[in-house]
Structure formats: C-alpha cells, structure tokens
Write a protein that holds these residues in place. Structure first.
Motif, PDB file in Angstrom:
ATOM      1  N   HIS A 167       0.830  -1.200   0.000  1.00  0.00           N
ATOM      2  CA  HIS A 167       0.000   0.000   0.000  1.00  0.00           C
ATOM      3  C   HIS A 167       0.863   1.249   0.000  1.00  0.00           C
ATOM      4  O   HIS A 167       1.744   1.400   0.839  1.00  0.00           O
ATOM      5  N   GLN A 168       0.572   2.145  -0.936  1.00  0.00           N
ATOM      6  CA  GLN A 168       1.280   3.417  -1.016  1.00  0.00           C
ATOM      7  C   GLN A 168       0.431   4.569  -0.482  1.00  0.00           C
ATOM      8  O   GLN A 168       0.925   5.678  -0.307  1.00  0.00           O
ATOM      9  N   SER A 169      -0.850   4.288  -0.236  1.00  0.00           N
ATOM     10  CA  SER A 169      -1.756   5.321   0.261  1.00  0.00           C
ATOM     11  C   SER A 169      -2.831   4.660   1.112  1.00  0.00           C
ATOM     12  O   SER A 169      -3.047   3.442   1.043  1.00  0.00           O
ATOM     13  N   LEU A 170      -3.510   5.473   1.882  1.00  0.00           N
ATOM     14  CA  LEU A 170      -4.610   4.963   2.694  1.00  0.00           C
ATOM     15  C   LEU A 170      -5.713   4.392   1.808  1.00  0.00           C
ATOM     16  O   LEU A 170      -6.308   3.370   2.139  1.00  0.00           O
ATOM     17  N   GLU A 171      -5.966   5.018   0.676  1.00  0.00           N
ATOM     18  CA  GLU A 171      -6.998   4.508  -0.238  1.00  0.00           C
ATOM     19  C   GLU A 171      -6.646   3.102  -0.730  1.00  0.00           C
ATOM     20  O   GLU A 171      -7.512   2.240  -0.832  1.00  0.00           O
ATOM     21  N   GLU A 172      -5.376   2.856  -1.024  1.00  0.00           N
ATOM     22  CA  GLU A 172      -4.962   1.510  -1.442  1.00  0.00           C
ATOM     23  C   GLU A 172      -5.160   0.506  -0.310  1.00  0.00           C
ATOM     24  O   GLU A 172      -5.587  -0.621  -0.536  1.00  0.00           O
ATOM     25  N   ARG A 173      -4.853   0.909   0.912  1.00  0.00           N
ATOM     26  CA  ARG A 173      -5.044   0.012   2.056  1.00  0.00           C
ATOM     27  C   ARG A 173      -6.537  -0.259   2.272  1.00  0.00           C
ATOM     28  O   ARG A 173      -6.937  -1.387   2.542  1.00  0.00           O
ATOM     29  N   LEU A 174      -7.349   0.764   2.142  1.00  0.00           N
ATOM     30  CA  LEU A 174      -8.805   0.583   2.262  1.00  0.00           C
ATOM     31  C   LEU A 174      -9.322  -0.357   1.184  1.00  0.00           C
ATOM     32  O   LEU A 174     -10.165  -1.224   1.443  1.00  0.00           O
ATOM     33  N   SER A 175      -8.833  -0.189  -0.025  1.00  0.00           N
ATOM     34  CA  SER A 175      -9.247  -1.049  -1.131  1.00  0.00           C
ATOM     35  C   SER A 175      -8.885  -2.507  -0.855  1.00  0.00           C
ATOM     36  O   SER A 175      -9.689  -3.415  -1.093  1.00  0.00           O
ATOM     37  N   ALA A 176      -7.694  -2.749  -0.348  1.00  0.00           N
ATOM     38  CA  ALA A 176      -7.274  -4.111  -0.014  1.00  0.00           C
ATOM     39  C   ALA A 176      -8.129  -4.679   1.121  1.00  0.00           C
ATOM     40  O   ALA A 176      -8.511  -5.853   1.097  1.00  0.00           O
ATOM     41  N   ALA A 177      -8.455  -3.858   2.096  1.00  0.00           N
ATOM     42  CA  ALA A 177      -9.287  -4.311   3.218  1.00  0.00           C
ATOM     43  C   ALA A 177     -10.685  -4.703   2.751  1.00  0.00           C
ATOM     44  O   ALA A 177     -11.307  -5.592   3.339  1.00  0.00           O
ATOM     45  N   ARG A 178     -11.158  -4.079   1.704  1.00  0.00           N
ATOM     46  CA  ARG A 178     -12.490  -4.419   1.179  1.00  0.00           C
ATOM     47  C   ARG A 178     -12.542  -5.873   0.690  1.00  0.00           C
ATOM     48  O   ARG A 178     -13.592  -6.509   0.739  1.00  0.00           O
ATOM     49  N   ILE A 179     -11.417  -6.398   0.234  1.00  0.00           N
ATOM     50  CA  ILE A 179     -11.365  -7.807  -0.176  1.00  0.00           C
ATOM     51  C   ILE A 179     -11.668  -8.690   1.028  1.00  0.00           C
ATOM     52  O   ILE A 179     -12.426  -9.650   0.938  1.00  0.00           O
ATOM     53  N   LEU A 180     -11.095  -8.359   2.169  1.00  0.00           N
ATOM     54  CA  LEU A 180     -11.381  -9.102   3.396  1.00  0.00           C
ATOM     55  C   LEU A 180     -12.840  -8.945   3.799  1.00  0.00           C
ATOM     56  O   LEU A 180     -13.500  -9.923   4.149  1.00  0.00           O
ATOM     57  N   VAL A 181     -13.357  -7.742   3.721  1.00  0.00           N
ATOM     58  CA  VAL A 181     -14.752  -7.491   4.087  1.00  0.00           C
ATOM     59  C   VAL A 181     -15.692  -8.321   3.209  1.00  0.00           C
ATOM     60  O   VAL A 181     -16.686  -8.857   3.696  1.00  0.00           O
ATOM     61  N   GLN A 182     -15.369  -8.463   1.938  1.00  0.00           N
ATOM     62  CA  GLN A 182     -16.200  -9.263   1.031  1.00  0.00           C
ATOM     63  C   GLN A 182     -16.231 -10.728   1.437  1.00  0.00           C
ATOM     64  O   GLN A 182     -17.166 -11.449   1.112  1.00  0.00           O
ATOM     65  N   SER A 183     -15.230 -11.179   2.172  1.00  0.00           N
ATOM     66  CA  SER A 183     -15.197 -12.556   2.671  1.00  0.00           C
ATOM     67  C   SER A 183     -15.984 -12.718   3.961  1.00  0.00           C
ATOM     68  O   SER A 183     -15.993 -13.796   4.542  1.00  0.00           O
ATOM     69  N   ASP A 184     -16.610 -11.640   4.416  1.00  0.00           N
ATOM     70  CA  ASP A 184     -17.496 -11.634   5.574  1.00  0.00           C
ATOM     71  C   ASP A 184     -16.863 -12.242   6.825  1.00  0.00           C
ATOM     72  O   ASP A 184     -17.212 -13.346   7.246  1.00  0.00           O
ATOM     73  N   PRO A 185     -15.924 -11.515   7.455  1.00  0.00           N
ATOM     74  CA  PRO A 185     -15.271 -12.035   8.652  1.00  0.00           C
ATOM     75  C   PRO A 185     -16.177 -12.084   9.884  1.00  0.00           C
ATOM     76  O   PRO A 185     -15.734 -12.499  10.956  1.00  0.00           O
ATOM     77  N   LEU A 186     -17.410 -11.670   9.768  1.00  0.00           N
ATOM     78  CA  LEU A 186     -18.416 -11.717  10.835  1.00  0.00           C
ATOM     79  C   LEU A 186     -18.162 -10.715  11.954  1.00  0.00           C
ATOM     80  O   LEU A 186     -18.738 -10.839  13.039  1.00  0.00           O
ATOM     81  N   CYS A 187     -17.265  -9.771  11.716  1.00  0.00           N
ATOM     82  CA  CYS A 187     -16.988  -8.729  12.702  1.00  0.00           C
ATOM     83  C   CYS A 187     -16.507  -7.484  11.968  1.00  0.00           C
ATOM     84  O   CYS A 187     -16.179  -7.549  10.783  1.00  0.00           O
ATOM     85  N   PRO A 188     -16.454  -6.355  12.664  1.00  0.00           N
ATOM     86  CA  PRO A 188     -15.959  -5.132  12.018  1.00  0.00           C
ATOM     87  C   PRO A 188     -14.496  -5.268  11.581  1.00  0.00           C
ATOM     88  O   PRO A 188     -13.699  -5.957  12.224  1.00  0.00           O
ATOM     89  N   VAL A 189     -14.178  -4.592  10.496  1.00  0.00           N
ATOM     90  CA  VAL A 189     -12.807  -4.505   9.996  1.00  0.00           C
ATOM     91  C   VAL A 189     -12.441  -3.030   9.963  1.00  0.00           C
ATOM     92  O   VAL A 189     -13.161  -2.224   9.376  1.00  0.00           O
ATOM     93  N   VAL A 190     -11.353  -2.679  10.611  1.00  0.00           N
ATOM     94  CA  VAL A 190     -10.836  -1.317  10.567  1.00  0.00           C
ATOM     95  C   VAL A 190      -9.460  -1.373   9.912  1.00  0.00           C
ATOM     96  O   VAL A 190      -8.873  -2.440   9.769  1.00  0.00           O
ATOM     97  N   VAL A 191      -8.949  -0.214   9.524  1.00  0.00           N
ATOM     98  CA  VAL A 191      -7.696  -0.153   8.781  1.00  0.00           C
ATOM     99  C   VAL A 191      -6.675   0.650   9.574  1.00  0.00           C
ATOM    100  O   VAL A 191      -6.972   1.747  10.063  1.00  0.00           O
ATOM    101  N   ASP A 192      -5.483   0.099   9.702  1.00  0.00           N
ATOM    102  CA  ASP A 192      -4.387   0.790  10.377  1.00  0.00           C
ATOM    103  C   ASP A 192      -3.987   2.021   9.571  1.00  0.00           C
ATOM    104  O   ASP A 192      -4.132   2.069   8.351  1.00  0.00           O
ATOM    105  N   GLU A 193      -3.461   3.008  10.271  1.00  0.00           N
ATOM    106  CA  GLU A 193      -2.954   4.215   9.618  1.00  0.00           C
ATOM    107  C   GLU A 193      -1.743   3.855   8.758  1.00  0.00           C
ATOM    108  O   GLU A 193      -1.100   2.827   8.971  1.00  0.00           O
TER     109      GLU A 193
END
Length: 119
Positions: A45-71
């Motif tokens: 990740h080179q930017s927060l937007e890239e990290r958020l985009s990558a985290a969305r892949i995890l969210v799509q897998s439905d981890p059954l809990c909230p997902v937040v993104v590190d700074e």
C-alpha cells in the motif's frame, strides 16, 4: 485469508462472550514483495486509499466482525507487534492473551481456549 474460516468459527461461537475486531495492517505478502503463488494480487500500500481497497477484499469474505484499517504510519501494527498477523484477547483494557506472531504463531485454537475460560 488462509485461516479466515477458523477465525469465523471463533466469532460465531463466542460472539456472546467477546467483541471481535480485525485491524487490517500493511500487506505482509504483497505482489510486489514477498508473495505466495496462491495469494491475492495486492501490491504494498502506497496510500490509505490503497489500504482501504485491499481491506475491502477481506470485508467481502465476511469475517463476521468489524474490519478497521491501520494508519499508513502502521501505528497499530507497531504498538501490537502484529506484522504479519497476531491474535489478542483483551478484557477490561488489559491484554489477557497475546498470541505468537503469524503465520506459525497464529493459533485460533489458543484463543478458543482463553475464551472458553471467560465464559
């Protein structure tokens, strides 16, 4: 992602005992770094937007809990020593379980044992 099913079973089995949270940190096995052959195609990740985009892949897998993104400063990963991954159990603001560093120290079964004792 390899152990996501084990984590989801923990969440399902102990949602009445604990609140679960995933903190998405820097990509440990980026495509432009030390990647596995069967890994997702995610560059470091080179930017927060890239990290958020990558985290969305995890969210799509439905981890059954909230997902937040590190700074981008990786404050959470540094504070918790969690790169590439690590499990914690906190109770009343105190760490009652600190798992080993993943992937070899990542043990949902150890977390299960801790949570069974807290029931």
């Amino acid at each position: 992602m390899f152990t996501l099913d084990q984590f989801k079973r923990l969440v399902a089995d102990f949602r009445d005992v604990a609140d679960f949270l995933v903190i998405y940190i820097a990509e440990a096995h980026s495509s432009d770094g030390w990647a596995f052959g069967n890994n997702y195609d995610i560059n470091q990740h080179q930017s927060l937007e890239e990290r958020l985009s990558a985290a969305r892949i995890l969210v799509q897998s439905d981890p059954l809990c909230p997902v937040v993104v590190d700074e981008m400063s990786n404050a959470a990963a540094i504070h918790y020593g969690s790169h590439p991954e690590r499990l914690y159990v906190l109770q009343a603001g105190k760490v009652v379980y600190k798992g080993g560093i993943g992937p070899w120290g990542y043990s949902p079964q150890e977390v299960r044992s801790v949570l069974e004792k807290l029931q």
